[in-house]
Design a protein around this motif. Structure first.
Motif, PDB file in Angstrom:
ATOM      1  N   GLY A  74       1.811   6.655  -6.858  1.00  0.00           N
ATOM      2  CA  GLY A  74       0.709   7.539  -7.255  1.00  0.00           C
ATOM      3  C   GLY A  74       1.053   9.001  -7.076  1.00  0.00           C
ATOM      4  N   VAL A  75       1.706   9.330  -5.974  1.00  0.00           N
ATOM      5  CA  VAL A  75       2.117  10.722  -5.747  1.00  0.00           C
ATOM      6  C   VAL A  75       3.143  11.141  -6.801  1.00  0.00           C
ATOM      7  CG1 VAL A  75       3.374  12.230  -4.161  1.00  0.00           C
ATOM      8  CG2 VAL A  75       1.569  10.747  -3.301  1.00  0.00           C
ATOM      9  N   GLY A  76       4.068  10.255  -7.131  1.00  0.00           N
ATOM     10  CA  GLY A  76       5.069  10.580  -8.150  1.00  0.00           C
ATOM     11  C   GLY A  76       4.462  10.783  -9.522  1.00  0.00           C
ATOM     12  N   ILE A  77       3.508   9.935  -9.887  1.00  0.00           N
ATOM     13  CA  ILE A  77       2.858  10.074 -11.194  1.00  0.00           C
ATOM     14  C   ILE A  77       2.020  11.338 -11.252  1.00  0.00           C
ATOM     15  CG2 ILE A  77       1.088   9.061 -12.684  1.00  0.00           C
ATOM     16  CD1 ILE A  77       2.205   6.327 -11.858  1.00  0.00           C
ATOM     17  N   SER A  78       1.292  11.636 -10.193  1.00  0.00           N
ATOM     18  CA  SER A  78       0.456  12.843 -10.210  1.00  0.00           C
ATOM     19  C   SER A  78       1.306  14.111 -10.202  1.00  0.00           C
ATOM     20  CB  SER A  78      -0.505  12.839  -9.028  1.00  0.00           C
ATOM     21  OG  SER A  78       0.201  12.988  -7.813  1.00  0.00           O
ATOM     22  N   ALA A  79       2.447  14.083  -9.561  1.00  0.00           N
ATOM     23  CA  ALA A  79       3.327  15.256  -9.568  1.00  0.00           C
ATOM     24  C   ALA A  79       3.918  15.466 -10.949  1.00  0.00           C
ATOM     25  CB  ALA A  79       4.431  15.087  -8.537  1.00  0.00           C
ATOM     26  N   ARG A  80       4.199  14.394 -11.661  1.00  0.00           N
ATOM     27  CA  ARG A  80       4.773  14.514 -12.992  1.00  0.00           C
ATOM     28  C   ARG A  80       3.734  14.962 -14.016  1.00  0.00           C
ATOM     29  NH1 ARG A  80       8.147  16.162 -16.307  1.00  0.00           N
ATOM     30  NH2 ARG A  80       8.569  14.873 -18.101  1.00  0.00           N
ATOM     31  N   ILE A  98       0.835  -1.211   0.000  1.00  0.00           N
ATOM     32  CA  ILE A  98       0.000   0.000   0.000  1.00  0.00           C
ATOM     33  C   ILE A  98       0.866   1.256   0.000  1.00  0.00           C
ATOM     34  CG2 ILE A  98      -1.643   1.328   1.381  1.00  0.00           C
ATOM     35  CD1 ILE A  98      -2.916  -1.360   2.168  1.00  0.00           C
ATOM     36  N   ALA A  99       1.928   1.238   0.798  1.00  0.00           N
ATOM     37  CA  ALA A  99       2.822   2.399   0.837  1.00  0.00           C
ATOM     38  C   ALA A  99       3.511   2.600  -0.514  1.00  0.00           C
ATOM     39  CB  ALA A  99       3.856   2.225   1.942  1.00  0.00           C
ATOM     40  N   GLY A 100       3.912   1.511  -1.170  1.00  0.00           N
ATOM     41  CA  GLY A 100       4.550   1.620  -2.480  1.00  0.00           C
ATOM     42  C   GLY A 100       3.607   2.165  -3.530  1.00  0.00           C
ATOM     43  N   ILE A 101       2.360   1.712  -3.508  1.00  0.00           N
ATOM     44  CA  ILE A 101       1.361   2.225  -4.448  1.00  0.00           C
ATOM     45  C   ILE A 101       1.098   3.703  -4.191  1.00  0.00           C
ATOM     46  CG2 ILE A 101      -1.077   2.061  -5.097  1.00  0.00           C
ATOM     47  CD1 ILE A 101      -0.820  -0.974  -4.680  1.00  0.00           C
ATOM     48  N   PHE A 102       1.058   4.103  -2.936  1.00  0.00           N
ATOM     49  CA  PHE A 102       0.840   5.511  -2.593  1.00  0.00           C
ATOM     50  C   PHE A 102       1.988   6.380  -3.105  1.00  0.00           C
ATOM     51  CE2 PHE A 102       1.574   9.026   0.396  1.00  0.00           C
ATOM     52  CZ  PHE A 102       0.401   9.733   0.191  1.00  0.00           C
TER      53      PHE A 102
END
Length: 66
Positions: free
Chosen positions: A29-35, A22-26
Motif C-alpha cells: 500500500g505504501v509503495g502504490i500510494s508513493a507511485r 498484514i505487513a506485506g499489505i502495508f
C-alpha cells in the motif's frame, strides 16, 4: 513462552502468517500510494530528440572509427 518456531503450536504459526500478511499489505500500500502521488498524474508527454548536424573534432589525435 516457547522461542523455537519448530516446536510452536498451530496458533503461533497462524499468528506469524497473519502478521506477515498484514505487513506485506502495508508495504504494498505504501509503495502504490508513493507511485500514484508522484506529481505527474496520469499524463505522459512524448519527447522527441532530433539529431543535429554532424560534428568533427580537429584537435584530437585519436583515430576515428567509422
Amino acid at each position: 513462552m516457547n522461542h523455537s518456531i519448530y516446536s510452536a503450536d498451530r496458533m503461533t504459526h497462524l499468528k506469524v502468517v497473519v502478521v506477515a500478511l498484514i505487513a506485506g499489505i502495508f508495504v504494498a500500500g505504501v509503495g502504490i500510494s508513493a507511485r500514484v502521488n508522484s506529481g505527474d498524474g496520469y499524463t505522459q508527454a512524448a519527447r522527441v530528440i532530433k539529431a543535429g548536424a554532424p560534428v568533427t573534432t580537429a584537435t584530437s589525435n585519436a583515430s576515428m572509427v567509422r
